[in-house]
Design an enzyme around this catalytic site. Structure first.
Site, PDB file in Angstrom:
ATOM      1  N   MET A 154       0.899  -1.033  -0.085  1.00 13.86           N
ATOM      2  CA  MET A 154       0.093   0.061  -0.141  1.00 13.86           C
ATOM      3  C   MET A 154       0.657   1.243  -0.155  1.00 13.86           C
ATOM      4  O   MET A 154       0.864   2.181   0.864  1.00 13.86           O
ATOM      5  CB  MET A 154      -0.814   0.024   1.238  1.00 13.86           C
ATOM      6  N   ARG A 238       6.299  -6.070 -10.663  1.00 10.68           N
ATOM      7  CA  ARG A 238       7.723  -6.903 -11.327  1.00 10.68           C
ATOM      8  C   ARG A 238       7.250  -8.164 -11.336  1.00 10.68           C
ATOM      9  O   ARG A 238       6.929  -9.031 -10.525  1.00 10.68           O
ATOM     10  CB  ARG A 238       8.767  -6.649 -10.354  1.00 10.68           C
ATOM     11  N   GLU A 267      11.184 -10.810 -18.572  1.00  8.23           N
ATOM     12  CA  GLU A 267      10.870 -10.276 -19.839  1.00  8.23           C
ATOM     13  C   GLU A 267      12.234  -9.844 -20.763  1.00  8.23           C
ATOM     14  O   GLU A 267      13.439  -9.812 -20.443  1.00  8.23           O
ATOM     15  CB  GLU A 267      10.628  -8.686 -19.375  1.00  8.23           C
ATOM     16  N   HIS A 285       4.391  -4.708 -20.482  1.00  8.38           N
ATOM     17  CA  HIS A 285       4.928  -3.621 -19.490  1.00  8.38           C
ATOM     18  C   HIS A 285       4.490  -2.175 -20.030  1.00  8.38           C
ATOM     19  O   HIS A 285       5.444  -1.590 -20.102  1.00  8.38           O
ATOM     20  CB  HIS A 285       6.385  -4.068 -19.456  1.00  8.38           C
TER      21      HIS A 285
HETATM   22  C1  DGY Z   1       8.558   1.521 -13.231  1.00  3.58           C
HETATM   23  O1  DGY Z   1       8.685   2.999 -13.367  1.00  3.58           O
HETATM   24  O2  DGY Z   1       9.289   0.874 -12.500  1.00  3.58           O
HETATM   25  C2  DGY Z   1       7.699   0.705 -14.283  1.00  3.58           C
HETATM   26  O3  DGY Z   1       8.039  -0.495 -14.279  1.00  3.58           O
HETATM   27  C3  DGY Z   1       7.838   1.385 -15.658  1.00  3.58           C
HETATM   28  O4  DGY Z   1       7.162   2.370 -15.626  1.00  3.58           O
END
Ligand code: DGY
Length: 323
Positions: A154, A238, A267, A285
């Protein structure tokens, strides 16, 4: 200052760099930094690197870049940067927090809705010419409004999702976070629980945690087994936080209803089993990929670079450097 930008970023941001007296900016071609040797070569003479989450910034690169003073990451996440190696060498690391919360939360809600109501599957059905007539059971999915959403993490983005879900969809919100949020408990009625309670009670689980040694593999087969068969898992954080093979197995067996994923373990690879499943909604992503948000991220990365150049305090440091 010699600045390496590892891939092209929005023009307005590059223009600010080029307009700054004393900054010599090199922008690598779109796919150049994918070649590690090209990246290391470009980094070797750099004082500052404006990097993206796709580039690994580690001890090897730092050792080959003796002048390096800062890695300005154009992302809020910085798991591509070896923070310990940067700290040990006095290299500044900055990220881009705050500016992408709304766009990322919007996309988490889009994935939640798309997976619950089977939108990509329904569109594939229609485009394949299979829509002959309305049907009472045709492509029925899960209800969203009024259901329970469990938020893992959060922080700013988790909060933005909670606001959308609570105020827009009347959802009950549970959350799991090492830090309590009494402000949101008061304002939105969100409730803090332990992880297993949340997984067992939520109709939707949305992940908004950073990738760390503690969160890697957090959602594994055992945790997926705690979720309801009607539950939907959303991940815009992630990929490695979720065990993809275990998730594919849970989706295939019906142990959970669906998943909406914007991020993946390796990825740009996606687990082949996920690609075969209609109940996996898969995106490349793009959670922060609105035009204004990507510009704001680039501008914040540039703010950090220019602050260092002008001898000012970089606005969003993760590691305070000494160089
Ligand atoms: C980040 O900023 O960590 C995202 O995964 C891409 O915006």
């Amino acid at each position: 200052m010699k600045l390496l930008v590892t891939r092209p970023i929005p023009d307005q941001a590059t223009a600010r760099l080029r307009a700054e007296p004393g900054v010599e900016t090199t922008v690598l071609e779109e796919s150049a930094a994918m070649d590690r040797a090209v990246l290391l070569d470009g980094a070797a003479g750099a004082d500052v690197i404006l990097a993206l989450l796709t580039e690994r910034m580690d001890g090897e690169l730092f050792d080959l870049s003796p002048n390096l003073r800062m890695v300005a990451n154009m992302a809020v996440g910085f798991d591509n940067v070896d923070i310990r190696a940067a700290s040990a060498r006095g290299i500044w690391v900055t990220n881009t927090p705050g500016v992408l919360d709304g766009a990322t939360a919007d996309l988490a809600m889009a994935l939640l809705l798309a997976a619950a109501r089977r939108l990509p599957e329904a569109e594939r059905f229609l485009r394949a010419g299979r829509y002959r007539r309305w049907g009472p059971m045709l492509l029925t999915g899960q209800e969203v409004h009024g259901r329970t959403l469990g938020i893992l993490g959060m922080g700013r983005i988790g909060e933005a999702v909670a606001r959308r879900a609570r105020l827009g969809f009347g959802m009950e919100i549970l959350y799991w976070d090492e830090r309590g949020r009494p402000d949101l408990e008061q304002e939105l009625g969100v409730r803090r629980t332990d992880l297993d309670t949340l997984l067992g009670a939520a109709d939707f689980v949305s992940i908004h945690l950073p990738l760390t040694g503690d969160t890697a593999g957090l959602i594994d087969a055992a945790r997926l087994a705690r979720m309801k068969p009607s539950a939907v898992l959303v991940n815009t954080a992630r990929g490695p936080i979720v065990d993809e093979a275990a998730l594919a197995a849970a989706l295939r067996s019906g142990a959970i209803w669906a998943a909406g994923l914007d991020v993946f373990e390796r990825e740009p690879e996606v687990h082949p089993d996920l690609l075969e499943l209609d109940n996996a909604v898969l995106l490349p992503h793009i959670a922060s990929a609105s035009i204004p948000t990507r510009l704001a991220m680039a501008q914040l990365a540039v703010d950090n670079v220019l602050a260092l150049h002008r001898g000012e305090d970089p606005p969003t440091p993760v590691v305070r450097g000494t160089r």
